[in-house]
Scaffold this active site. Sequence first.
Site, PDB file in Angstrom:
ATOM      1  N   HIS A 429       0.836  -1.208   0.000  1.00 44.97           N
ATOM      2  CA  HIS A 429       0.000   0.000   0.000  1.00 44.97           C
ATOM      3  C   HIS A 429       0.866   1.250   0.000  1.00 44.97           C
ATOM      4  O   HIS A 429       0.633   2.179  -0.784  1.00 44.97           O
ATOM      5  CB  HIS A 429      -0.926  -0.001   1.217  1.00 44.97           C
ATOM      6  CG  HIS A 429      -1.714   1.261   1.372  1.00 44.97           C
ATOM      7  ND1 HIS A 429      -3.047   1.366   1.038  1.00 44.97           N
ATOM      8  CD2 HIS A 429      -1.360   2.494   1.809  1.00 44.97           C
ATOM      9  CE1 HIS A 429      -3.471   2.593   1.263  1.00 44.97           C
ATOM     10  NE2 HIS A 429      -2.455   3.306   1.740  1.00 44.97           N
ATOM     11  N   GLU A 430       1.859   1.273   0.875  1.00 42.70           N
ATOM     12  CA  GLU A 430       2.692   2.468   0.979  1.00 42.70           C
ATOM     13  C   GLU A 430       3.482   2.715  -0.298  1.00 42.70           C
ATOM     14  O   GLU A 430       3.547   3.840  -0.800  1.00 42.70           O
ATOM     15  CB  GLU A 430       3.636   2.346   2.179  1.00 42.70           C
ATOM     16  CG  GLU A 430       2.935   2.328   3.526  1.00 42.70           C
ATOM     17  CD  GLU A 430       1.980   3.496   3.699  1.00 42.70           C
ATOM     18  OE1 GLU A 430       2.261   4.589   3.181  1.00 42.70           O
ATOM     19  OE2 GLU A 430       0.934   3.308   4.345  1.00 42.70           O
ATOM     20  N   HIS A 433       1.736   4.416  -3.124  1.00 42.82           N
ATOM     21  CA  HIS A 433       1.692   5.887  -3.116  1.00 42.82           C
ATOM     22  C   HIS A 433       2.804   6.440  -4.001  1.00 42.82           C
ATOM     23  O   HIS A 433       2.614   7.432  -4.714  1.00 42.82           O
ATOM     24  CB  HIS A 433       1.842   6.425  -1.695  1.00 42.82           C
ATOM     25  CG  HIS A 433       0.601   6.315  -0.874  1.00 42.82           C
ATOM     26  ND1 HIS A 433      -0.588   6.915  -1.229  1.00 42.82           N
ATOM     27  CD2 HIS A 433       0.361   5.666   0.292  1.00 42.82           C
ATOM     28  CE1 HIS A 433      -1.507   6.651  -0.312  1.00 42.82           C
ATOM     29  NE2 HIS A 433      -0.960   5.894   0.615  1.00 42.82           N
TER      30      HIS A 433
END
Length: 633
Positions: A429-430, A433
């Site tokens: 998820h990170e 970004h």
Amino acid sequence: MHGLLLAGLLALPMNVLAHPAEQHASNVLSRRGVDIESFRLPLKAKYMDSDATAQKIQAMSFSKDDDYVSTATKLVKSTFPKSTFRVVDDHYIGTNGIGHVHFKQTAHGLDIDNSDFNVNIGRDGKVFSFGNSFFTGEIPKENPMVKRAFSDPVKALKGAVKALNLPVKSDNAKAKTAAGKEAFEFMGTTGALSAPKANLVYLQKEDGSLALTWKVETDVGDNWLLTYVDAHNSETVHNVVDYVASAEYKVFAWGLNDPTEGNPTSIRDPWTDASPYTWNSDGMTKYPTTRGNNAIAQDNPTGGSTYINNYRPQSPNLIFSYPWSPTATPPSSYKDFSITQLFYTTNRYHDLLYSFGFNEAAGNFQVNNGNKGGRGNDFAIVNAQDGSGTNNANFATPPDGSPGRMRMYNWTTARPNRDGCLEAGIVIHEYTHGLSNRLCGGPANSACLNALESGGMGEGWGDFYATAIRLKPRDTKDTNYSMGAWAANNPKGIRAYLYSTNLQTNPYMYTSVNSLREVHQIGTVWASMLYDLMWALIEAHGGTYSADPVFRNGVPQDGRHLSMKLVMDGMALQPCNPNFVQARDAILDADRALTNSANKCTIWKAFAKRGLGYGAKYDARNRTGSNKLPPGC
């Protein structure tokens, strides 16, 4: 070549779930009583998809001899003949054959910083689609550079520090001229991780006028900010952009989402052709530790800003095999395992995204780009067991050429405490970004997902990729997934609903966004739509659960990887700060470019299911939903 043995880094599926009382990211701003949401500007972008573009450009004349940048430039000139602009130096041709060119509008030689134009050029050399947020109002007649009646940049820095209550000492700040027009770097400050910067730009305001502002850049760790301070009144802040994106999850290894799904195993030489120097070299130096071309992973218990001299496990024979136990406590007792896990997941995801087209020219994270385009010297700095926070994680994405920074925290939601590095979905998820911020608006512009809805999609993309990667062979469209369940010690995870194709289990619709005011909530709606899209494509093309896709003529041959490819290609097509409707259209255009719209109706049906069908309309306060399909579907 030495074999790299990574204990506990087996391919792991990633997911992130949520519960109704959603956890929200904590950071320097929120702890200091500042609500960054109040500084967000509304969406301005327009997007003309490939169908509408084909009709529009029939009346335009383009030379067959033009290169794709020249063709794109002619389109901008013909669309805004009275406007001035510059070509941003980050154009490239994607793996789907689409050329991406970005432009920045100017006034009196200064950038209008939130006025962007992106043009996508097809394989045939014609304009494929485009989007823009150019300013259409009246440009100030007076050139501010003549009388120079604007404030000193030091006042702007102090104004930003005061308005946002930043932990930066600026009493002795002095402005030093830097590269660029009216650009400065501040000496004599403390509290920021690097010297603050400022440059003079215009900014479109919500009322439709232009403001002359100082864009002040301050990296304070949990927040990496661009603060637009009025150049005539340093107490007025018009907009704030944060390069740091927060999330609420955790994971274990590739294919395994967390320690509940399997045991650590040793994997030899896991890199793909995306990493020609292996994971432990940058092509110039071989590192006997968790450092290489794509990432550098280390322990960061104090939460400090330095990383080069931080602790990393050392292994001259490149065998990174360390003990771990679910009852081990504190997490620092297994930091070697944690750092190795984080290094593995980050590199494995880098290689997968590279196969989809997130390569050097597209702005990926690498030290050595091997003369393949883009700007190098920007691997991902990934901190394990970072002491600057708990129960969260974040990723800072500056423009191409500056390293990304991931901070993975420990979670105090269980006894013993849990380490976020062991939940792969959180790491994925990170890192996503970084993917979305580099692709949307171009590699040189990391401020294209800072509006509420576009920022929400940034969170949604992270959840989508984390979930898509964790799928198992036994899964069906009736399988539900949570986000961050293991780290949060909550089977429901950290989102309001599970990711599910069942509308009773997850009732989110497009119009649900009308009542949501937080990016993770909005992101859950977007990721829910993408989860439906993935299963629709799996039903159409079958699913494969191998770690890497099989391509034929550049097209993934299974629905799961095809959905990931189309969603990623859509990021590069859409305009700066898109809304849901524009992002949907960009995915449809991505399919047109990749498969000649072979999946058009499948995509429409997936989005229509949750109200983003034909006729759905964006309005910041009153979105209109539609379950209809376009003619022909």
